[in-house]
Design an enzyme around this catalytic site. Sequence first.
Site, PDB file in Angstrom:
ATOM      1  N   TYR A  21      81.751  31.014  65.671  1.00  0.00           N
ATOM      2  CA  TYR A  21      81.565  29.694  66.290  1.00  0.00           C
ATOM      3  C   TYR A  21      80.227  29.566  67.008  1.00  0.00           C
ATOM      4  CZ  TYR A  21      84.104  31.471  70.578  1.00  0.00           C
ATOM      5  OH  TYR A  21      84.554  32.135  71.669  1.00  0.00           O
ATOM      6  N   GLU A  22      79.980  28.358  67.464  1.00  0.00           N
ATOM      7  CA  GLU A  22      78.688  28.016  68.093  1.00  0.00           C
ATOM      8  C   GLU A  22      77.540  28.339  67.133  1.00  0.00           C
ATOM      9  OE1 GLU A  22      77.569  25.800  70.772  1.00  0.00           O
ATOM     10  OE2 GLU A  22      79.435  26.744  71.411  1.00  0.00           O
TER      11      GLU A  22
END
Lengths: 596, 596
Positions: free
Chosen positions: B439-440
Amino acid sequence: MPLYKAPLRDMRFVMFELMQGDEIAALPGYEEFTRDLIDPVLEEAAKICEEVLFPLNRSGDEEGCTLENGVVRTPKGFKQAYDLFREGGWTSLACDPAYGGQGAPSVVNTFVSEMICAANLSFGMYPGLSHGFYKALHAHGNEALKAEYLPKIVDGTWSGTMCLTEPHCGTDLGLLKTSATPQDDGSYSITGTKIFISAGEHDLTENIIHLVLARLPGAPKGTAGISLFLVPKFLPTEDGRPGQRNGAAVGSIEHKMGIKASSTCVMNFDGAKGWLVGEANKGMRAMFTMMNEARLGVGMQGLGIAEVAYQNAVAYARDRLQGRALSGAKQPEKPADPIVVHPDVRRMLLTARAYTQGCRALAGWAAQAIDVSKHHPDPVKRVEADDFVALVTPIVKALMTDLGFEVANIGVQVYGGHGFIREHGQEQYVRDCRIAQLYEGTNGIQALDLVGRKMGAHAGRYLRTFFHPVSDFIQTKMEDEALGEFVQPLAKAFVRLQQATAEVARRGLARPDEAGAAATEYLRLFGLVALAYLWARSAEISLPKVGTDQDPDGFYRAKVATARFYMERLLPQTSGLFAAIMAGGKSIMAFEEADF
Amino acid sequence: MPLYKAPLRDMRFVMFELMQGDEIAALPGYEEFTRDLIDPVLEEAAKICEEVLFPLNRSGDEEGCTLENGVVRTPKGFKQAYDLFREGGWTSLACDPAYGGQGAPSVVNTFVSEMICAANLSFGMYPGLSHGFYKALHAHGNEALKAEYLPKIVDGTWSGTMCLTEPHCGTDLGLLKTSATPQDDGSYSITGTKIFISAGEHDLTENIIHLVLARLPGAPKGTAGISLFLVPKFLPTEDGRPGQRNGAAVGSIEHKMGIKASSTCVMNFDGAKGWLVGEANKGMRAMFTMMNEARLGVGMQGLGIAEVAYQNAVAYARDRLQGRALSGAKQPEKPADPIVVHPDVRRMLLTARAYTQGCRALAGWAAQAIDVSKHHPDPVKRVEADDFVALVTPIVKALMTDLGFEVANIGVQVYGGHGFIREHGQEQYVRDCRIAQLYEGTNGIQALDLVGRKMGAHAGRYLRTFFHPVSDFIQTKMEDEALGEFVQPLAKAFVRLQQATAEVARRGLARPDEAGAAATEYLRLFGLVALAYLWARSAEISLPKVGTDQDPDGFYRAKVATARFYMERLLPQTSGLFAAIMAGGKSIMAFEEADF
């Protein structure tokens, strides 16, 4: 939805092109196993794996096994699948025809195993452990025990386990405490607790037969005082049905990271009736004779998971639209390009592919050597093949499970955030695969086996079974211009392996810790060179066919392209491994224990 | 039972010895944050992390979050823990005093984050996401919105989320479809579905405020047509209490591989009332300004998990008796030696240690640069620090989560088969850590950011913020005999990085795919060189203290020994990475898509 299609084309390539598998049928005892028989066997195996076992993989993971009132229930559908599996003759495939088996060569069994592991690793544990039981009893049991138990194990009506580990000992079996007390009727009373017993209790078969390591009264300490016993869950009646309940019962089941549909049991033996298998105090030897094949089997688990994770990653990469190719839109009519256009996604897929197919070639080589070691009429060939199996076993186990785990993680990474979500199935492969690096000897133990036992054995005799063919190949092909891009990197990496081998051997003689400190990197270096050799040979076979009508679907084109990727992008790791090995173990051993 | 002890000694080393953290208090706005204040803040943080958050980590994983009738329940104890966390002022630590915050420097907040992530990554998601909301609104909201929402977010009574991803778009936000329709009262009606919304719904706070990316009518296609909106779960009353329910509701929660106690929601916005944050169509810019810090935060997740996995691996290795040291029994009075005597176990522990402490140094460096970039009175220093943060952000995110995952797996491997069993807690770290690579921005996206955006920015201006200090250090210390064993390997690896940088930049200009194909290996090479620099500097600081009364507990001795291990055994990986990068991307891009 996850998908799986058995990689039959590549298996055939390994068996019949890379390994000249027709030689298998030339071995006494394997005459039937010509390509005409092997092909349909693999196709049938593919069918049950794809259609019966694979659809239960996700649900089995979600549901897991449950223990209630001493009964372990496998997930929904497992019993029906097992019945189909058994009726299809898959439990008997590689067993001795004398006990109802089909006598298939190891190489066939190996690829069937890969498919089972890919389709449903948890399911595969049940027949897998049972086959381990079969081998140990077949090799070491007396005729009476074999006649009583093997036919039921072979036809899958009963299943078997291997009870080794205890709470305080896994790697170090010399510490085990389970006791065996001789009884007047020639049997033994077994008492003790075993842990991590796969398939120790379940609802797939009508009886479960345990092979248990235990100590006789007054037995020597350590591994020299361990004997092997056969302990049934139900004592067989005279007409071979499950009779009286024996004192062997599941105490609890483990809650694990993965392979949740495989029951992992604490087994309590409380004055259970058992029979000695093989000689007293020679139990460890009995275990060791079957350990090679068990370790190769675990290697196949890494390979199977790698294959299925790769297939799903490819499917997702073709399907998922996200961003545009750096070189300009590839599918301008769509809102975005499929992610397979992105170089880093391709790098991941090719890494997965190169490792997976490389490991398959290595597995095929090892399995064929097993067959030769057992069936070749020439004793020199048998010994040579046996030496190779001994050498390559820790590499197959550790390399293929480490790379399998790496590929499973690539499978998640290609999916991005969706890879972390259970319903997509990719994260399960990471969890399931993780055990393979741990059991049947951790991968660190495999590395110690390689440098400690295998490397120096018989003045390097084992090593020569690998070094000679690789060296011959390099010398023969060095001048071949078309093969240069494959042979040259192989040659360079091979020199590193030779130098590292000499150095580790030299240092290890003076200081065993030095060999231990180099072991893991050495095994990886060895494994990567082995894959390089197999990729170079695959390229040699494939190159002449690329672009001809012998390559209608691009299979050979892909082989050559994957070999190239392997040489250019993965094999260079050997330089760092070489440097780390040559740096020695001082920084490791000099570190003060209190400072960790 | 798993254990965790916050590594305060090493954090202080990074802050006050390696980074000269006293300079922080010299920055305008941070005058209070002298060592006398920072020390007790870290000690208090350690206390709540060790005593409140850590004991809920395993139970939170077992229980997970549940969704019933639109209500998400966090696991038992989370609400009470959150109340203590909030009352302790931990939600306000790094926030603007104008809104009730304590105005702590980034470097302090970074190490507090590490402790939270180590103790309970799932728990940390709730205040973590809320802090992301805080930063975005603080930077881009108008005064009215900030005055209405920030004090409640800062004091933790309310929490915030970031709603970016939609089912068909994660990396490629240009594809998003959620719509915002202007209303007569100046608000907007928001409709659409967002996925993967961490803390989207839960029972820890009385209100939840979403920041939602959406499109205004007639907005340009792609990322240039995205705006940011604030959408509360309950519309605040005039006196600031949660009032009428808004049309923002959880549709379902994800079943994930890990961080199971963190609710990951599908959020349905159905004509929900929202307010524009910042300018119309400038939503992506608002996101980007906070993305650096969010990515550094994810890097800290990798670091936190690495630390706790390492600590438990060490404890187990000291405790578990198995086998004898290769050089002869170390504890002959016991049935076996502890496994910490075995070279391969020590290799694993040292690898974990060298990566973990190296990453902590890197994180400290990045965090201090953030502080300088915001608070230094000299604008030249600010820009330079900002350049460094921009450069190092993708490295911190990808390297620290990749190595965190590697260390978490070492944590399992040291435990052997027991590592696979949930109750020991080590396998949870592998599962929890895995999300941080995804993620990110996946780690592949970080690598593209590094080679595509950061490397060439302003004619290499960002790069110089790293290359110059490293180059200066090498030149200054090259002749220092005592430091030679650290500086020479650093110098060698640094040359590789310089050459690879030139080559990737050159090739990437002509063919962007070439930069993309090198990106992941290049980021890793860069990261390993950065750690080598920090280890060399750590050795430089520590060497003079070893064996003196300045080193009563061997802290500096261990630093030097770990630096040595890093240089000898881990840094050599750079040679393989270098070779793979230099081989170019042809084998990757030429592979036929149909052949995968």
